[in-house]
Scaffold this motif. Structure first.
Motif, mmCIF file in Angstrom:
data_model
loop_
_atom_site.group_PDB
_atom_site.id
_atom_site.type_symbol
_atom_site.label_atom_id
_atom_site.label_comp_id
_atom_site.label_asym_id
_atom_site.label_seq_id
_atom_site.Cartn_x
_atom_site.Cartn_y
_atom_site.Cartn_z
ATOM 1 N N PRO A 231 0.801 -1.227 0.000
ATOM 2 C CA PRO A 231 0.000 0.000 0.000
ATOM 3 C C PRO A 231 0.835 1.279 0.000
ATOM 4 C CG PRO A 231 0.215 -0.815 2.223
ATOM 5 C CD PRO A 231 1.061 -1.723 1.362
ATOM 6 N N ARG A 232 0.164 2.406 -0.198
ATOM 7 C CA ARG A 232 0.807 3.710 0.023
ATOM 8 C C ARG A 232 0.852 3.921 1.542
ATOM 9 N NH1 ARG A 232 -4.094 7.944 -1.221
ATOM 10 N NH2 ARG A 232 -5.603 6.882 0.067
ATOM 11 N N ASP A 267 -0.547 13.128 2.268
ATOM 12 C CA ASP A 267 -1.480 12.002 2.180
ATOM 13 C C ASP A 267 -1.635 11.605 0.707
ATOM 14 O OD1 ASP A 267 -3.388 10.096 2.643
ATOM 15 O OD2 ASP A 267 -5.048 11.518 2.828
ATOM 16 N N GLY A 268 -1.343 10.345 0.392
ATOM 17 C CA GLY A 268 -1.445 9.874 -0.996
ATOM 18 C C GLY A 268 -0.105 9.787 -1.690
ATOM 19 N N PHE A 269 0.907 10.465 -1.158
ATOM 20 C CA PHE A 269 2.242 10.395 -1.759
ATOM 21 C C PHE A 269 2.961 9.142 -1.255
ATOM 22 C CE2 PHE A 269 1.166 14.825 -2.332
ATOM 23 C CZ PHE A 269 1.657 15.103 -3.601
ATOM 24 N N GLU A 313 -8.969 6.141 -5.012
ATOM 25 C CA GLU A 313 -9.664 5.318 -6.015
ATOM 26 C C GLU A 313 -8.720 4.279 -6.617
ATOM 27 O OE1 GLU A 313 -11.923 9.048 -5.571
ATOM 28 O OE2 GLU A 313 -9.807 8.643 -5.932
ATOM 29 N N GLU A 314 -7.459 4.684 -6.835
ATOM 30 C CA GLU A 314 -6.465 3.760 -7.400
ATOM 31 C C GLU A 314 -6.176 2.635 -6.425
ATOM 32 O OE1 GLU A 314 -1.937 3.774 -9.208
ATOM 33 O OE2 GLU A 314 -2.957 5.707 -9.004
ATOM 34 N N GLU A 315 -6.072 2.993 -5.139
ATOM 35 C CA GLU A 315 -5.819 1.976 -4.116
ATOM 36 C C GLU A 315 -7.012 1.026 -3.993
ATOM 37 O OE1 GLU A 315 -5.034 2.873 0.233
ATOM 38 O OE2 GLU A 315 -3.001 2.621 -0.544
ATOM 39 N N GLU A 316 -8.218 1.582 -4.121
ATOM 40 C CA GLU A 316 -9.437 0.761 -4.061
ATOM 41 C C GLU A 316 -9.487 -0.226 -5.223
ATOM 42 O OE1 GLU A 316 -11.884 0.545 -1.742
ATOM 43 O OE2 GLU A 316 -10.749 1.946 -0.502
#
Length: 361
Positions: A231-232, A267-269, A313-316
């Motif tokens: 994960p990120r 967050d997200g990086f 959304e990409e992680e989902e």
């Protein structure tokens, strides 16, 4: 005559086509072709991350969380480092011949492959579609390449066979730009390689992918026994990452630098983004200026503006893809099974309470 022909054919198949060559010459050939590469000296401790305390709460609510960075590190140790590094563990532990690391770009998949090699002293083979393109052409050439690679891998075990961008090997549809590369060359050969690996062989096939949804699911899952979602980083992991990476690159953390602010904003990086930003900001000149001009969060934020984060959304989409795999389905069944059992237990408890109350009356 037929029996003689049959015997001759069997003998021909079993015959080693490189019996007259030394392991040194085969090793040299693989190095020259770029199929045997030197692993980077990276330890598993360099994969910095924290445990996700929210994950256990989500599991209780029957929601499948993304694994934490600490979970990934533990799984890599369990399936990769311990069986490869120790012969005793390899003999007693369940046999895992192949691993798939799936996650967005920059989350440290390649770092984990190199960390397995560093921690175990394994030889690293690169059989990625882009790396084998144009090498050993034709069907016989491909078989010769795999034969040499396996022979050297057995001789120099522990060995790691890395297949980067492994979704290309199992493409649903090959893009026009990549047709000349023949990315699906290994598709039929990989299951055969797995069958050839004996329980005594300390050889691990590791695939990395950032677009698993482009691959055919069934053939991909047949080759890779275990799938690890990478994960990120979450807030806690980002906080530790910023602190550690700034200090490793010669930065000094003072009251002027709010690490918690950096962790919140990023967050997200990914880990890759954070390392890149720190390298850009902490030049030799900036490191020397720290005594009279301390570091601030704004300096790092300015470098982040040119980068695009990994959106939720990409992680989902990775979680949705994983739910379709056999492992994901088993996991979902286990979760629903636990909930049903809990509901049954609660029902039984209510019945017992009801009976006790009736007796009292």
């Amino acid at each position: 005559k037929k029996e003689k022909d049959r015997k001759w054919k069997v003998g021909k198949k079993d015959k080693d086509p490189t019996a007259d060559r030394t392991i040194e010459s085969l090793y040299k050939e693989l190095v020259e072709e770029g199929l045997l590469i030197q692993a980077l000296k990276v330890n598993l401790s360099d994969y910095i991350g924290e445990y996700s305390y929210l994950g256990s709460t989500l599991l209780q609510m029957s929601i499948e969380p993304m694994p934490s960075l600490l979970d990934v590190r533990q799984l890599i140790t369990l399936y990769g480092i311990l069986p490869l590094g120790s012969k005793a563990v390899h003999e007693k532990a369940p046999l895992v011949k192949s691993l798939l690391l799936a996650g967005p770009s920059g989350v440290g998949k390649k770092l984990l492959v190199h960390a397995i090699c560093t921690e175990t002293g394994a030889t690293l083979f690169d059989l990625s579609a882009a790396n084998i393109a144009g090498k050993y052409p034709g069907k016989s050439g491909l078989q010769m390449m795999l034969h040499i690679a396996l022979k050297v891998a057995r001789q120099l075990q522990p060995s790691v066979v890395w297949i980067g961008d492994t979704e290309k090997t199992f493409y649903k549809k090959v893009p026009n730009a990549e047709r000349k590369m023949e990315p699906k060359r290994l598709k039929k050969q990989l299951p055969k390689i797995l069958k050839l690996l004996k329980p005594d062989d300390r050889i691990l096939i590791v695939g990395t992918t950032q677009r698993p949804f482009d691959a055919e699911l069934q053939p991909l899952c047949k080759v890779y026994q275990k799938i690890i979602l990478v994960p990120r980083p979450d807030y806690a992991s980002r906080y530790v990452l910023w602190k550690e990476i700034i200090q490793r690159h010669g930065g000094v953390i003072t009251g002027a630098l709010s690490v918690s602010c950096l962790a919140q904003i990023t967050d997200g990086f990914t880990q890759g983004h954070i390392v890149q930003v720190v390298k850009e900001v902490l030049t030799e000149r900036r490191i020397r200026q720290q005594s009279h001009k301390p570091l601030t969060a704004l300096e790092f934020i300015a470098s982040l503006t040119s980068m695009s984060p990994v959106y939720q959304e990409e992680e989902e989409s990775f979680k949705d893809w994983y739910a379709k795999t056999p492992m994901g389905k088993k996991r979902a069944l286990a979760l629903t099974g636990d909930n049903k059992e809990n509901e049954k237990d609660k029902g039984k408890e209510k019945e017992k309470k009801g009976l006790k109350e009736k007796k009292k009356k």
